[in-house]
Write a protein that holds these residues in place. Structure first.
Motif, short mmCIF file in Angstrom:
data_model
loop_
_atom_site.label_atom_id
_atom_site.label_comp_id
_atom_site.label_asym_id
_atom_site.label_seq_id
_atom_site.Cartn_x
_atom_site.Cartn_y
_atom_site.Cartn_z
N ASP A 145 0.83 -1.20 0.00
CA ASP A 145 0.00 0.00 0.00
C ASP A 145 0.86 1.26 0.00
OD1 ASP A 145 -2.36 1.51 -0.05
OD2 ASP A 145 -2.43 1.63 2.15
N SER A 146 1.84 1.28 -0.93
CA SER A 146 2.72 2.43 -1.07
C SER A 146 2.94 2.72 -2.56
CB SER A 146 4.05 2.19 -0.36
OG SER A 146 4.75 1.12 -0.96
N TRP A 147 3.66 3.77 -2.84
CA TRP A 147 3.88 4.24 -4.20
C TRP A 147 5.37 4.42 -4.45
CZ3 TRP A 147 -0.44 5.07 -7.23
CH2 TRP A 147 -1.66 5.10 -6.56
N SER A 148 5.77 4.27 -5.71
CA SER A 148 7.16 4.56 -6.06
C SER A 148 7.27 4.81 -7.55
CB SER A 148 8.09 3.43 -5.62
OG SER A 148 7.82 2.26 -6.34
N LEU A 149 8.47 5.17 -7.94
CA LEU A 149 8.80 5.25 -9.36
C LEU A 149 9.47 3.94 -9.74
CD1 LEU A 149 10.19 8.88 -9.50
CD2 LEU A 149 8.06 8.06 -10.48
N TYR A 150 9.22 3.52 -10.97
CA TYR A 150 9.79 2.28 -11.47
C TYR A 150 10.31 2.53 -12.89
CZ TYR A 150 10.14 -2.62 -12.92
OH TYR A 150 10.59 -3.83 -13.38
N ASN A 151 11.57 2.19 -13.11
CA ASN A 151 12.16 2.32 -14.44
C ASN A 151 12.10 0.96 -15.13
OD1 ASN A 151 14.62 2.09 -16.39
ND2 ASN A 151 14.19 4.28 -16.17
N ILE A 152 11.41 0.92 -16.30
CA ILE A 152 11.20 -0.36 -16.97
C ILE A 152 12.44 -0.88 -17.69
CG2 ILE A 152 8.72 -0.06 -17.19
CD1 ILE A 152 9.17 0.66 -20.16
N LYS A 159 4.52 6.85 0.85
CA LYS A 159 3.20 6.37 1.26
C LYS A 159 2.06 7.04 0.52
CE LYS A 159 2.23 3.62 3.98
NZ LYS A 159 1.94 2.22 3.66
N SER A 160 2.32 8.19 -0.11
CA SER A 160 1.24 8.97 -0.72
C SER A 160 1.54 9.28 -2.18
CB SER A 160 1.07 10.27 0.07
OG SER A 160 0.23 11.16 -0.61
N LEU A 161 0.52 9.11 -3.01
CA LEU A 161 0.64 9.45 -4.43
C LEU A 161 0.99 10.91 -4.61
CD1 LEU A 161 0.32 8.88 -7.46
CD2 LEU A 161 -2.15 9.22 -7.15
N ASP A 162 0.46 11.75 -3.76
CA ASP A 162 0.67 13.19 -3.81
C ASP A 162 2.17 13.53 -3.85
OD1 ASP A 162 0.24 15.95 -3.65
OD2 ASP A 162 0.10 15.91 -1.46
N GLU A 163 2.99 12.75 -3.18
CA GLU A 163 4.44 13.02 -3.12
C GLU A 163 5.16 12.76 -4.44
OE1 GLU A 163 6.38 11.54 0.53
OE2 GLU A 163 4.35 10.97 1.15
N LEU A 164 4.56 11.96 -5.32
CA LEU A 164 5.21 11.61 -6.59
C LEU A 164 4.68 12.39 -7.79
CD1 LEU A 164 5.57 7.75 -6.31
CD2 LEU A 164 7.34 9.48 -6.04
N LEU A 165 3.44 12.81 -7.72
CA LEU A 165 2.86 13.51 -8.88
C LEU A 165 3.45 14.89 -9.07
CD1 LEU A 165 -0.95 12.66 -8.95
CD2 LEU A 165 0.79 12.09 -10.63
#
Length: 117
Positions: free
Chosen positions: A94-101, A111-117
Motif C-alpha cells: 500500500d505504497s507508491w514509487s517510481l519504477y524504471n522499466i 506512502k502517498s501518491l501526492d508526493e510523486l505527482l
C-alpha cells in the motif's frame, strides 16, 4: 490538469466495481480507495502536469506492452512519467514509487501518491 485538481477529483469518482475487479483479478491483489478511483476514471489518457495517466487497457496490458513483470512484482503501473519511468502502486505494501522499466528498479518509495505527482 494540475496535480491538486486531479487529486481532488478522485473524491468525486463513482467507483466502477467491474473495472476494479478485472484489474484486481489480473494483478492478483486488492487496491486502496485511491487506486480504485483512479482505475474508475482512466478511460482515456489524462495529463497531470508532465505525467500521463495510463488508460484502463494500458494498465491491463502493461506486462505485455511494456515488456515487464509488474504482475509478478505486485506493482500496478498507473502513470507514465517519461524516460521509461512509471509511477506504480505497491499492491502488498500500500505504497507508491517510481519504477524504471529499462533498469527494472524501484526508487523513491513513499506512502502517498501526492508526493510523486
Amino acid at each position: 490538469m494540475n496535480k491538486q485538481d486531479f487529486l481532488n477529483s478522485l473524491n468525486n469518482i463513482q467507483v466502477n466495481n467491474k473495472k476494479v475487479s478485472m484489474v484486481e483479478e489480473t494483478y492478483e491483489g486488492k487496491f486502496s480507495n485511491v487506486v480504485n478511483s483512479i482505475l474508475s476514471s482512466c478511460d482515456k489518457p489524462l495529463f497531470i502536469d508532465d505525467t500521463r495517466l495510463l488508460t484502463y487497457n494500458e494498465i491491463l496490458d502493461a506486462d505485455e506492452d511494456l515488456g515487464t513483470n509488474f504482475i509478478q512484482q505486485q506493482l500496478l503501473p498507473l502513470f507514465d512519467c517519461g524516460d521509461n519511468d512509471f509511477i506504480v502502486y505497491h499492491i502488498t505494501k500500500d505504497s507508491w514509487s517510481l519504477y524504471n522499466i529499462i533498469d527494472e528498479c524501484v526508487f523513491k518509495n513513499v506512502k502517498s501518491l501526492d508526493e510523486l505527482l
